[in-house]
Design a protein around this motif. Structure first.
Motif, PDB file in Angstrom:
ATOM      1  N   LYS A 198      27.567  -2.840   8.453  1.00  0.00           N
ATOM      2  CA  LYS A 198      27.899  -4.257   8.327  1.00  0.00           C
ATOM      3  C   LYS A 198      29.387  -4.511   8.511  1.00  0.00           C
ATOM      4  CE  LYS A 198      25.721  -4.657   4.358  1.00  0.00           C
ATOM      5  NZ  LYS A 198      25.027  -3.330   4.281  1.00  0.00           N
ATOM      6  N   ASP A 237      30.585  -7.570  10.656  1.00  0.00           N
ATOM      7  CA  ASP A 237      31.557  -8.545  10.162  1.00  0.00           C
ATOM      8  C   ASP A 237      32.671  -8.753  11.180  1.00  0.00           C
ATOM      9  OD1 ASP A 237      30.131  -8.654   7.789  1.00  0.00           O
ATOM     10  OD2 ASP A 237      31.583  -7.484   6.633  1.00  0.00           O
ATOM     11  N   ASN A 238      33.136  -7.657  11.739  1.00  0.00           N
ATOM     12  CA  ASN A 238      34.270  -7.698  12.659  1.00  0.00           C
ATOM     13  C   ASN A 238      33.975  -8.514  13.912  1.00  0.00           C
ATOM     14  OD1 ASN A 238      35.823  -5.950  15.081  1.00  0.00           O
ATOM     15  ND2 ASN A 238      37.043  -6.369  13.255  1.00  0.00           N
ATOM     16  N   ALA A 293      32.599 -11.278  14.048  1.00  0.00           N
ATOM     17  CA  ALA A 293      32.774 -12.707  13.762  1.00  0.00           C
ATOM     18  C   ALA A 293      34.149 -12.951  13.162  1.00  0.00           C
ATOM     19  CB  ALA A 293      31.681 -13.191  12.816  1.00  0.00           C
ATOM     20  N   ASP A 294      35.120 -12.126  13.548  1.00  0.00           N
ATOM     21  CA  ASP A 294      36.435 -12.152  12.913  1.00  0.00           C
ATOM     22  C   ASP A 294      37.524 -12.337  13.965  1.00  0.00           C
ATOM     23  OD1 ASP A 294      38.880 -11.475  11.656  1.00  0.00           O
ATOM     24  OD2 ASP A 294      37.853 -10.170  10.224  1.00  0.00           O
ATOM     25  N   SER A 339      26.189 -15.318  15.188  1.00  0.00           N
ATOM     26  CA  SER A 339      27.516 -15.919  15.217  1.00  0.00           C
ATOM     27  C   SER A 339      28.102 -15.816  16.623  1.00  0.00           C
ATOM     28  CB  SER A 339      28.458 -15.222  14.220  1.00  0.00           C
ATOM     29  OG  SER A 339      28.695 -13.879  14.612  1.00  0.00           O
ATOM     30  N   VAL A 368      35.166 -13.502   1.367  1.00  0.00           N
ATOM     31  CA  VAL A 368      34.904 -14.062   2.706  1.00  0.00           C
ATOM     32  C   VAL A 368      34.967 -15.588   2.613  1.00  0.00           C
ATOM     33  CG1 VAL A 368      33.614 -12.185   3.787  1.00  0.00           C
ATOM     34  CG2 VAL A 368      32.432 -13.734   2.226  1.00  0.00           C
ATOM     35  N   GLU A 406      35.747 -17.689   8.435  1.00  0.00           N
ATOM     36  CA  GLU A 406      34.801 -16.597   8.192  1.00  0.00           C
ATOM     37  C   GLU A 406      33.366 -17.106   8.089  1.00  0.00           C
ATOM     38  OE1 GLU A 406      37.841 -13.453   6.009  1.00  0.00           O
ATOM     39  OE2 GLU A 406      36.916 -15.034   4.793  1.00  0.00           O
ATOM     40  N   GLN A 411      30.745 -14.661   9.417  1.00  0.00           N
ATOM     41  CA  GLN A 411      30.439 -13.578   8.491  1.00  0.00           C
ATOM     42  C   GLN A 411      29.539 -14.073   7.364  1.00  0.00           C
ATOM     43  OE1 GLN A 411      33.921 -11.254   7.325  1.00  0.00           O
ATOM     44  NE2 GLN A 411      35.009 -11.990   9.133  1.00  0.00           N
ATOM     45  N   ARG A 412      29.829 -15.257   6.865  1.00  0.00           N
ATOM     46  CA  ARG A 412      28.985 -15.800   5.800  1.00  0.00           C
ATOM     47  C   ARG A 412      27.548 -16.006   6.283  1.00  0.00           C
ATOM     48  NH1 ARG A 412      33.951 -18.536   4.733  1.00  0.00           N
ATOM     49  NH2 ARG A 412      33.332 -20.422   5.872  1.00  0.00           N
ATOM     50  N   LYS A 471      25.905 -14.173   8.346  1.00  0.00           N
ATOM     51  CA  LYS A 471      25.246 -12.867   8.303  1.00  0.00           C
ATOM     52  C   LYS A 471      24.902 -12.491   6.855  1.00  0.00           C
ATOM     53  CE  LYS A 471      28.021 -11.473  12.245  1.00  0.00           C
ATOM     54  NZ  LYS A 471      27.065 -12.009  13.204  1.00  0.00           N
ATOM     55  N   HIS A 472      25.863 -12.709   5.959  1.00  0.00           N
ATOM     56  CA  HIS A 472      25.626 -12.352   4.561  1.00  0.00           C
ATOM     57  C   HIS A 472      24.483 -13.178   3.968  1.00  0.00           C
ATOM     58  CE1 HIS A 472      29.173 -10.109   5.125  1.00  0.00           C
ATOM     59  NE2 HIS A 472      30.053 -11.035   4.797  1.00  0.00           N
TER      60      HIS A 472
END
Length: 426
Positions: free
Chosen positions: A199, A203-204, A206-207, A261, A388, A410, A413-414, A416-417
């Motif tokens: 993960k 995360d990266n 979408a960063d 994302s 995040v 972010e 990322q949110r 995805k979480h």
């Protein structure tokens, strides 16, 4: 540790996630069943199996599977397991065979998974051999979108198009750039590992907050390696403005339903000059001027599809993330050939990818170092939470479940979480 559904739900808060999300082996084990076992997971591109009998071996949730094409042209995803004693049938990554043969007792299987032959068949009860499980069993659901093949272990999974939603426009953006409307995976792939949770890589994707710092040594004002794209104009990525402002950190991010994302593009001008003009003329001949201009707009740097697929539009490539253990991940990056485009463009794309996303590249090496430092750092005592919160509360609702966040939000990322939380707490 055994977690309850409520504990999994509490692991993801509105603006933070618990470090166990990345570090607990028990969380990882449950993910394989409750995330990867319940959604559509990308398996491979159909250009990897262009002929009847072709196969491509990969994994899904750590399980060996086979992407294959039968003699009628149908594409299948099979568990790479003999129906007799459970041996792995195919051991090479790619190949072609009229019958897939198990080396242990010689059982043979057709590329659609059906049992083709059994040595000394008369000694087996025929009823046992007539069962579907005697073959190489198919995954519960298989579907594709524009050559991208997905599979699910869940027979009740939602339709693929519903799962992709409007995020599938990112696939369209890549494939439509081929004058023939199709792409090919014909140049092999970069494959490497990092000692961190899968993960972290997702995360990266979408960063847009990290490049100015993490890639500081290679995205300076000249940005030389990022100018090597087809054409003589419009091929430079604008990381820093003349006044020193970190333009990359101003880029927006979108979060979609189901955990997908995308990032805004770094390239703000259409390319022109040299071979690019020849390529553009091919698109105009097929689509006309207006549609061609629309196709060549740089809308997205990348599109990331939950749980583990990344369409790198800027690099004209595809990245696949494969979880192996809670702290060990495999990554594949596949250069894409735009069918019908001048061959030199595909060749240059491979060279460009070597500089940005190979195991010894300018960019990917920085990311892998960051992932491993995150995995190590999260072992330290102190706060149990990973923040995040960037851009939270300022997102713009664009409809269809899409939230846009400016200035390196972010929000992706949110997304995805939150998708992970919904699956793990179900």
């Amino acid at each position: 540790m055994t977690y309850t559904n409520e504990e999994f739900a509490n692991m993801v808060q509105a603006d933070r996630v618990h470090r166990a999300y990345y570090t607990d082996p028990d969380v990882f084990d449950v993910e394989m069943r409750k995330v990867f076992g319940k959604v559509w997971v990308y398996v491979g591109h159909d250009s990897l199996v262009p002929r009847p009998g072709d196969y491509y071996c990969t994994t899904l949730a750590g399980q060996p599977v086979v992407l294959s094409r039968d003699d009628k042209g149908g594409v299948h995803v099979l568990y790479n397991r003999c129906g007799h004693r459970g041996a792995k049938v195919l051991s090479t990554t790619r190949g072609n065979a009229r019958v897939f043969s198990c080396m242990y007792h010689g059982w043979g299987f057709r590329p659609n998974g059906e049992l083709a032959g059994v040595p000394m068949r008369a000694d087996f009860p025929e009823a046992s051999l007539n069962e579907a499980r005697a073959g190489m069993e198919r995954l519960a659901r298989v579907d594709s979108y524009r050559g991208f093949v997905f599979a699910s272990m869940d027979p009740d999974v939602m339709p693929l198009l519903d799962f992709l939603g409007v995020a599938r426009q990112g696939i369209d953006e890549l494939v439509d750039r081929s004058p023939e409307g199709r792409i090919e995976f014909s140049a092999g792939c970069h494959r490497y590992h990092f000692r961190g949770n899968w993960k972290l890589q997702m995360d990266n994707m979408a960063d847009t907050y990290h490049p100015a710092a993490a890639h500081g040594s290679t995205v300076g004002r000249d940005g030389r390696q990022f100018q090597r794209r087809a054409g003589q104009e419009g091929g430079a990525a604008l990381f820093f403005a003349p006044n020193g402002e970190a333009v990359v950190s101003q880029l927006g991010v979108r979060g979609f339903k189901h955990g997908h994302s995308s990032e805004q593009s770094l390239f703000d001008k259409e390319q022109s000059g040299g071979v690019w003009d020849e390529y553009r003329a091919m698109l105009v001949a097929r689509h006309g001027e207006e549609r061609t201009a629309d196709i060549l707009k740089n809308r997205r740097h990348s599109l990331t599809l939950f749980p583990t697929l990344d369409i790198l539009i800027a690099q004209t490539s595809v990245r696949v993330v494969k979880p192996i253990a809670v702290d060990f991940t495999e990554v594949e990056v596949w250069p894409v050939r735009l069918a019908g485009a001048p061959e030199v463009i595909s060749e240059d794309l491979v060279k460009y990818l070597n500089m940005t996303h190979s195991a010894s590249s300018f960019i990917q090496t920085d990311d892998l170092e960051a992932f491993e430092r995150c995995q190590e750092g999260m072992k330290a005592h102190g706060s149990d939470w990973i923040l995040v919160a960037r851009g939270m509360g300022s997102e713009i609702d664009e409809g269809d479940g899409v939230l846009f966040g400016a200035r390196s939000s972010e929000v992706g990322q949110r997304a995805k979480h939150y998708a992970w939380r919904a699956l793990m707490s179900a």
